[in-house]
Design a protein around this motif. Structure first.
Motif: not given
Length: 220
Positions: A22, A63, A85, A92
């Motif tokens: 990420l 986000e 998200d 995530r």
């Protein structure tokens, strides 16, 4: 009286494949995450929530960062917040978000001006939510902090799409709404702002109950 300025893992020895990593959060994201944790602790310290009930989130680009479910606020760290998200609602990274995630997502999608959301179970305002009435009379505080009228949304199951739709509709362009038979929802530019609105709503509810003859000892 004019409106005031804004109030103030990586596993050991094993790295993920590059495609699965990420993106690292920037300084702004870390600052917002710290603000969410600070806000959650303030709600606990001031008695607006008990244990791990209630929830706090902040918008971070595309986000949101939201408090995880059943996590003790006094031990929470920014890294414990759950990344979600905004467009898809997909989580995530690690963690399980608050079950009120649908409520937070609905508010951010409906209100691009909102940067943070706070949900509390503060005593006087939550008690008022069972009446199904708007908070009245409106104190000067509601205008001073640009909260506006505080309506009560229809009762609906916690975490449901029905609750989210009702809250968005009842909130409109305001700063706070009561969730029928449930609690309080406030919004702001930052988590700190949303906490201030939660304080204002609880004070408004105390005054409203006093005017209805409630025992002052029961409403602070």
């Amino acid at each position: 009286m004019g409106a005031p300025a804004s109030l103030p893992a990586r596993a050991a020895g094993l790295a993920r494949p590059a495609a699965a990593r990420l993106p690292l959060p920037g300084a702004g994201a870390r600052r917002r995450a710290r603000a969410v944790v600070t806000a959650a602790r303030a709600l606990l310290d001031e008695g607006h929530v008990v244990g791990s009930v209630g929830n706090v989130s902040a918008r971070v680009g595309r986000e949101l960062r939201i408090t995880p479910t059943r996590a003790a606020y006094e031990r929470m760290r920014p890294r414990d917040l759950v990344r979600v998200d905004l467009a898809t609602g997909a989580v995530r990274g690690a963690g399980v978000p608050s079950r009120e995630l649908p409520l937070h997502l609905a508010l951010y999608r409906a209100r691009p001006d909102v940067g943070a959301v706070v949900h509390t179970h503060s005593v006087a305002a939550t008690a008022w939510s069972f009446l199904g009435e708007a908070l009245a009379p409106e104190l000067e505080d509601l205008g001073y902090y640009d909260v506006g009228a505080v309506a009560t949304a229809p009762a609906a199951p916690a975490g449901s799409a029905e609750l989210a739709r009702g809250a968005v509709a009842a909130l409109g362009g305001g700063g706070a709404v009561l969730l029928g038979g449930h609690g309080v929802l406030t919004v702001g530019r930052t988590p700190e702002d949303a906490v201030v609105v939660a304080r204002v709503v609880e004070r408004q509810a105390r005054v409203a109950w006093l005017l209805r003859g409630a025992d002052p000892r029961l409403v602070g």
